[in-house]
Design an enzyme around this catalytic site. Structure first.
Site, PDB file in Angstrom:
ATOM      1  N   HIS A 541      -6.049   8.348   6.065  1.00 57.55           N
ATOM      2  CA  HIS A 541      -5.283   7.166   6.440  1.00 57.55           C
ATOM      3  C   HIS A 541      -4.972   7.106   7.939  1.00 57.55           C
ATOM      4  O   HIS A 541      -3.838   6.824   8.329  1.00 57.55           O
ATOM      5  CB  HIS A 541      -3.966   7.134   5.658  1.00 57.55           C
ATOM      6  N   HIS A 584      -0.838   4.389  -0.059  1.00 57.57           N
ATOM      7  CA  HIS A 584      -2.272   4.395   0.208  1.00 57.57           C
ATOM      8  C   HIS A 584      -2.577   3.090   0.923  1.00 57.57           C
ATOM      9  O   HIS A 584      -2.087   2.027   0.525  1.00 57.57           O
ATOM     10  CB  HIS A 584      -3.039   4.549  -1.094  1.00 57.57           C
TER      11      HIS A 584
END
Length: 679
Positions: A541, A584
Site C-alpha cells: 500500500h 486496504h
C-alpha cells in the site's frame, strides 16, 4: 502507392480517432484531449469516465501488458502466485537500515488493471476520521468522508451475503444506504466460510474489541468480515480492467495501448513549443519557476516501448493525467524536471519546478507475519480486525506521549526541506489525535484461517522516500520506505504481538489448540522487537509521495489534484493521499479516481480549449500502420473483451452518432484496405 497518398489521408484518420491494437504495433494519433499515464485502477477509472463524453478523445499509456485471463489471476484461490510474474514490476526497496539492513520486495502491478490484478481483493474503505483528517490537513475542502462517500458508492456493485444464516453466524451486516448497486466493481462474499473466523471474533469480543456492524460505513475500529471484489456468481476477480475497460472497449474515443513506458512529461512554456523540439528546458525560463505564482502548461508526453527503442511523443490538447501509482508517479515527475532541486541537479535534469515534496512523505502499511498453526482449513482472509491502541494496551498514553515530544524532523530524512517538515508536523499531531481514540484502528490483524494472525500497522509515523537513481527512465526508482525509522511504529507492533497472545489464550481460540511458533510463546519484549524488525514486509500500500497539501506543507498537488506550478498536469492515484487511511487501499483509489474524473469534467465544463500545436502532419503514422504484422492487425483489441454493450448513458447527438458510425466503418474498411496493400 505514393507516400503523398498516405499523407493526404492523415487528417481523415485523425478525425476517426481510432487506434489499432494495444501492443507495440498500435498506431496513435498525434494528439488526444486527455493523455493518461498508467492503466491501473485510477487510470482506467478516469479514462472511462472522461470517455463518457463522445466529443473527447482519451489515450491511456500502460507500461505493462494485457493479462490473458489466467487462472492465477481470475481464481481467488491463487492469490499471491501472480507476484513475481510478468505482471509485476518486481521492485525492491533499499536495505532497511532501521530494521536488519536487508532489502524488501515491493510488488506493483505492471499490467492493464494494475494492482487490482495482483491484490488479495479485500474491500474496505477506512474510517470517517481518516478522511475528515484529509480535509483538515492543509484545509483540503471537498475531501472529507462525507465528500468521498458518493464516490465509494459510485464505483461499487454490492451483493449482500447469500444466506441470512451465514450473515448471523459471521456478523455480516450492512447499511443499504452506504453501498452502491450499479457501479462497475462487483463486491460480494465467498461461497465458503470457515468456522475459525467465529472463534477469532468471539475471542476479540471477550477482550473488548467489538464486531462492527458494517465495515464500510465509516467505522474504523473493531472486528470485520470484509467483502471482496469478486463476482457473486462465478467467484472470479472483479478487477479494474474487467470492470472499467473491457465492457467499453468499443467506445471509439477510448484508446488504450500497452507496453508504452512514459519517459517524461513535456512542458510548453509559451503555448507553441512542440515536443519535437525537445520540450521546455530550464534555461528557457531562467531557472525553476515559482510554483506559487507561475503555472506551466503541459504539451504531452514522451514514451518508448523499451529502453533501446526510439522515443516517441503524443500531444495532450487539454491535460496530461498521471496515474502511475505512488512510486512511479513521483519518479516520472522527477524525470520531467518537477521535484526537489538538489536531487534533480545530481542527475543533470533541468529543473522546471522546484517541488521539494515530490517523492517524500512515502507511507505504507507494513506487516509482521506470525505462525500459530492450528487444524488446517485455509480460506480467504475476510475475517480481520482493526483494534484501537487503547483497547490492546494500558501503555497507549506513554507510546503517544513519546511521539508528542519528538522534534518534527527527528526521524525524518536528514536535511528535509522545511516545507516537508512543516507538513509532517501537522500529520504527526493528527496521528496522535487519531491513535488516542477508542474508535480508530491502530493496526490490522489478518487471520488466514490456518494459524496466522498477521499484524500490520495502519497509521505509521515513519516516512520514506522514492527517488530517481539516474536520468534513465527505464531504471527502477530508489525506494526507501524507511520502515521503523520512527520507533513509535515498532513499539505499536510489539504491543500488537503481545495482544495476539491474549487472543490465543481466550477459550474460543484455545479450542483450536494453536501452537505458538513465531513469535515463540516465551519471547520477551526484546525478542519480540527482533521478530518485528526481521519480519516486516509491505502490505502493498505505498502512498503519499505526491501529497495533496499546500505548498508550504510540502504539497505536490492542490485540492483539484493539479500539480503545483502547472496548469494542466494532474495526479489521480494513491500518491496524492496526504495520510494513509486504515484500510486496504483499492476501494479508496477507486473512489478518489471517480471524484477526480468529476473534478476534471467540472473544470472544463465551460471551456473548449484549442488543441495545442504538436508537430506537423506527416506520412509516418501511415507507413508505421501498414507495416503492422498481420497477427496484430487482425486481432481484437483485447483477448476475450467480455460484454461489448455499454450501460445506458446520455445519447450523443445525431451528428455525433453519424460520425461514430463513419468511424466504425473506417476502422473496418480502411484498415482492411491497408492490410491488403501490405500483404
Amino acid at each position: 502507392m505514393s507516400p503523398c497518398f498516405f499523407a493526404s489521408l492523415t487528417p481523415l484518420l485523425c478525425c476517426f480517432s481510432f487506434v489499432l491494437g494495444t501492443g507495440p504495433g498500435a498506431v496513435l494519433l498525434p494528439s488526444y484531449d486527455y493523455v493518461i499515464v498508467g492503466g491501473g485502477i485510477s487510470g482506467l477509472v478516469v479514462a472511462n469516465r472522461l470517455s463518457e463524453d463522445p466529443t473527447k478523445s482519451i489515450l491511456v499509456l500502460e507500461a505493462g501488458d494485457l493479462d490473458n485471463y489466467e487462472e492465477f489471476i481470475q481464481v481467488p484461490q491463487f492469490v499471491g502466485t501472480n507476484i513475481g510474474s510478468q505482471y509485476d514490476w518486481k521492485l525492491s526497496t533499499v536495505p532497511q537500515s532501521f530494521l536488519d539492513n536487508v532489502t524488501r520486495p515491493m510488488p506493483q502491478g505492471k499490467v492493464l488493471g494494475g494492482g487490482s490484478i495482483l491484490n488479495a481483493m479485500c474491500w474496505n474503505r477506512g474510517g470517517i476520521d481518516d478522511y475528515d483528517t484529509w480535509g483538515d490537513l492543509g484545509n483540503n475542502p471537498g475531501w472529507s468522508w462525507h465528500d468521498l462517500l458518493p464516490y465509494f458508492i459510485k464505483s461499487e456493485n454490492y451483493t449482500p451475503v447469500f444466506s441470512n444464516v451465514i450473515a448471523q453466524e459471521f456478523s455480516i451486516n450492512y447499511w443499504p444506504s452506504k453501498h452502491g448497486y450499479n457501479g462497475p466493481v462487483r463486491v460480494s462474499y465467498p461461497k465458503f466460510f470457515y468456522n475459525q473466523t467465529k472463534n477469532f471474533f468471539k475471542a476479540l469480543n471477550l477482550l473488548g474489541v467489538p464486531t462492527a456492524f458494517d465495515p464500510n460505513d465509516g467505522t474504523s475500529s473493531g472486528a470485520f468480515f470484509i467483502p471482496t471484489d469478486i463476482h457473486p456468481e462465478n467467484q472470479t476477480r472483479s478487477d479494474a480492467r474487467r470492470t472499467y475497460y473491457d465492457p467499453y472497449v468499443n467506445r471509439p474515443n477510448f484508446h488504450v495501448v500497452t507496453r508504452r513506458h512514459v519517459t517524461r512529461v513535456l512542458f510548453d512554456g509559451s503555448g507553441d513549443i512542440s515536443p519535437n523540439s525537445g520540450g521546455l528546458e530550464e534555461g528557457e525560463l531562467g531557472g525553476p519557476v515559482d510554483a506559487r505564482s507561475v503555472r506551466l502548461r503541459v504539451a504531452g508526453v514522451e514514451f518508448a516501448t523499451e529502453a533501446s527503442a526510439a522515443r516517441e511523443t503524443v500531444g495532450a490538447n487539454i491535460e496530461v493525467i498521471i496515474a502511475a501509482g505512488a512510486l512511479h508517479s513521483a519518479q516520472l515527475l522527477q524525470l520531467s524536471g518537477v521535484g526537489p532541486k538538489p536531487l534533480l541537479d545530481n542527475y543533470d535534469i533541468p529543473v522546471l519546478i522546484d517541488l521539494p515534496g515530490v517523492g517524500t512523505n512515502l507511507q505504507d502499511h507494513y506487516l509482521v507475519g506470525t505462525f500459530y498453526p492450528w487444524p488446517w482449513t485455509a480460506g480467504s482472509p475476510n475475517g480481520v480486525a482493526f483494534p484501537s491502541l487503547p483497547s490492546i494496551t494500558n501503555t497507549s498514553a506513554d507510546i503517544l506521549n513519546s511521539a508528542d515530544i519528538q522534534a518534527d524532523d527527528q526521524y525524518l530524512v536528514a536535511n528535509s526541506d522545511p516545507t516537508v517538515v512543516a507538513g509532517y508536523h501537522d500529520q504527526k499531531n493528527a496521528l496522535i489525535r487519531l491513535l488516542s481514540s477508542e474508535n480508530v484502528g491502530a493496526y490490522e490483524i489478518i487471520s488466514n484461517n490456518i494459524g496466522s494472525l498477521t499484524v500490520s500497522i495502519m497509521h505509521p509515523f515513519s516516512r520514506g522516500t522514492v527517488e530517481i537513481g539516474s536520468s534513465d527512465p527505464f531504471d527502477d526508482p530508489i525506494i526507501d520506505p524507511r520502515y521503523g525509522s520512527n520507533p513509535v511504529d515498532l513499539q505499536i507492533l510489539v504491543e500488537a504481538l503481545k495482544f495476539n497472545r491474549k487472543i490465543l489464550a481466550t477459550p474460543p481460540m484455545v479450542e483450536l489448540r494453536p501452537a505458538q511458533f513465531v513469535p515463540p510463546v516465551n519471547a520477551d519484549d526484546d525478542a519480540l522487537m527482533q521478530v518485528v524488525k526481521n519480519g516486516i514486509r509491505t502490505e502493498f500500500h505505498p502512498s503519499g509521495t505526491c501529497a495533496m497539501l499546500p505548498l508550504e506543507k510540502g504539497g505536490v498537488v492542490d485540492t483539484r489534484l493539479v500539480v503545483w506550478g502547472t496548469q494542466n498536469l494532474r495526479i489521480v492515484d494513491a500518491g496524492i493521499f496526504p495520510l494513509i487511511p486504515a484500510a486496504h487501499l483499492q476501494a479508496t483509489v477507486y473512489a478518489v479516481a471517480e471524484k477526480a474524473a468529476d473534478i476534471i469534467k467540472a473544470d472544463y465544463a465551460e471551456q473548449s480549449p484549442e488543441p495545442l500545436a504538436f508537430g506537423p502532419s506527416s506520412p509516418e503514422p501511415i507507413s508505421t500502420f501498414i507495416s503492422i504484422p498481420v497477427t496484430v492487425a487482425t486481432a481484437s483489441l483485447v483477448a476475450d473483451p467480455g460484454p461489448s454493450s455499454e450501460p445506458p448513458s446520455q445519447p450523443p447527438s445525431p451528428g455525433l452518432t453519424a460520425i461514430a458510425s463513419l468511424a466504425a466503418w473506417a476502422r473496418k474498411n480502411i484498415v482492411d484496405y491497408f492490410i491488403q496493400l501490405r500483404f
